[in-house]
Design a protein around this motif. Structure first.
Motif, short mmCIF file in Angstrom:
data_model
loop_
_atom_site.label_atom_id
_atom_site.label_comp_id
_atom_site.label_asym_id
_atom_site.label_seq_id
_atom_site.Cartn_x
_atom_site.Cartn_y
_atom_site.Cartn_z
N ASP A 195 0.85 -1.18 0.00
CA ASP A 195 0.00 0.00 0.00
C ASP A 195 0.89 1.24 0.00
O ASP A 195 1.44 1.61 1.04
N PRO A 196 1.03 1.89 -1.15
CA PRO A 196 1.90 3.06 -1.24
C PRO A 196 1.25 4.34 -0.73
O PRO A 196 1.83 5.42 -0.85
N THR A 197 0.06 4.23 -0.15
CA THR A 197 -0.66 5.42 0.33
C THR A 197 -0.55 5.60 1.83
O THR A 197 -1.09 6.58 2.37
N THR A 198 0.12 4.70 2.53
CA THR A 198 0.26 4.82 3.97
C THR A 198 1.68 5.25 4.31
O THR A 198 2.64 4.64 3.87
N LEU A 199 1.80 6.30 5.09
CA LEU A 199 3.10 6.85 5.45
C LEU A 199 3.71 6.05 6.60
O LEU A 199 3.07 5.89 7.65
N ASN A 200 4.90 5.52 6.36
CA ASN A 200 5.66 4.82 7.40
C ASN A 200 4.92 3.65 8.02
O ASN A 200 5.02 3.40 9.22
N ARG A 201 4.21 2.91 7.18
CA ARG A 201 3.50 1.73 7.70
C ARG A 201 3.08 0.84 6.55
O ARG A 201 2.75 1.30 5.46
N TYR A 230 9.63 1.00 7.41
CA TYR A 230 8.63 0.33 6.57
C TYR A 230 8.03 1.27 5.52
O TYR A 230 7.02 0.93 4.89
N ARG A 231 8.64 2.41 5.31
CA ARG A 231 8.09 3.38 4.36
C ARG A 231 8.14 2.86 2.93
O ARG A 231 9.02 2.10 2.56
N SER A 232 7.18 3.31 2.15
CA SER A 232 7.17 3.03 0.72
C SER A 232 8.23 3.94 0.10
O SER A 232 8.19 5.17 0.26
N SER A 233 9.20 3.32 -0.59
CA SER A 233 10.33 4.10 -1.06
C SER A 233 10.96 3.52 -2.31
O SER A 233 10.93 2.31 -2.54
N MET A 234 11.51 4.42 -3.10
CA MET A 234 12.22 4.06 -4.33
C MET A 234 13.51 4.87 -4.33
O MET A 234 13.47 6.09 -4.16
N PHE A 235 14.63 4.20 -4.52
CA PHE A 235 15.93 4.85 -4.45
C PHE A 235 16.59 4.83 -5.83
O PHE A 235 16.89 3.76 -6.34
N TYR A 236 16.80 6.01 -6.40
CA TYR A 236 17.30 6.10 -7.78
C TYR A 236 18.80 6.37 -7.81
O TYR A 236 19.37 6.98 -6.91
N ARG A 237 19.40 5.92 -8.91
CA ARG A 237 20.84 6.12 -9.13
C ARG A 237 21.14 7.36 -9.98
O ARG A 237 22.19 7.95 -9.85
N ASP A 238 20.22 7.71 -10.87
CA ASP A 238 20.45 8.84 -11.76
C ASP A 238 19.11 9.48 -12.13
O ASP A 238 18.05 8.97 -11.75
#
Length: 174
Positions: free
Chosen positions: A78-84, A93-101
């Motif tokens: 569920d990408p709509t809940t903050l930190n859960r 437990y946050r919804s996150s995406m980590f980019y390189r460029d």
């Protein structure tokens, strides 16, 4: 090969789905996004390190499009809940995406826009430049495949796999 670094709550859930996805070569559970070097799982669970539980998903774009990998990400948590995510609460437990460029950042932001219509509430997935990744302890790697009988796997992960299977069955190997 391409690798995405994604956090969708507990890394066991993301690992379980991507391990059974065609074209995925490896899934490694780990931590990133915080300040503490070489954090342990216990330190992560304190919520004080700033790190998120993540998976590094390495896949062959000639077999599965990167858009499909990202769309599966938005279906399985569920990408709509903050930190859960469900019962799991805290910044780890946050919804996150980590980019390189910048190209990868644009791809992540496009995926958010593409997947927003699936959700009633706004997507709050964090999109952040990737820092150092710390591999999680060995017992976290391939957790679901090694322990499918564990209660967490049956109650939390199995429904997520079923949800992904409903939308992406042709991409799953099992």
């Amino acid at each position: 090969m391409k690798t995405f670094v994604l956090g969708g709550g507990c890394f066991w859930c993301l690992d379980a789905v991507y391990q059974m996805t065609r074209g995925v070569q490896s899934v490694v559970s780990g931590y990133t996004g915080g300040a503490l070097p070489n954090p342990s799982y216990d330190q992560i669970c304190s919520g004080m390190t700033g790190h998120a539980e993540i998976v590094q998903v390495t896949f062959d774009e000639n077999i599965i499009p990167s858009e499909t990998i990202l769309d599966m990400f938005f279906v399985q948590h569920d990408p709509t809940t903050l930190n859960r995510q469900g019962y799991d609460t805290g910044t780890q437990y946050r919804s996150s995406m980590f980019y390189r460029d910048e190209s990868e950042e644009a791809e992540f932001r496009a995926a958010i826009v593409r997947n927003q219509p699936l959700w009633k509430d706004p997507i709050v997935t964090e999109v952040t430049r990737l820092g150092t990744i710390y591999e999680a302890e060995n017992y976290h790697q391939d957790f679901y495949a090694q322990r499918p009988e564990v209660g967490y796997c049956r109650v939390i992960i199995n429904p997520k796999i079923a949800k992904v299977r409903k939308h992406y069955a042709k991409w799953l190997t099992a």
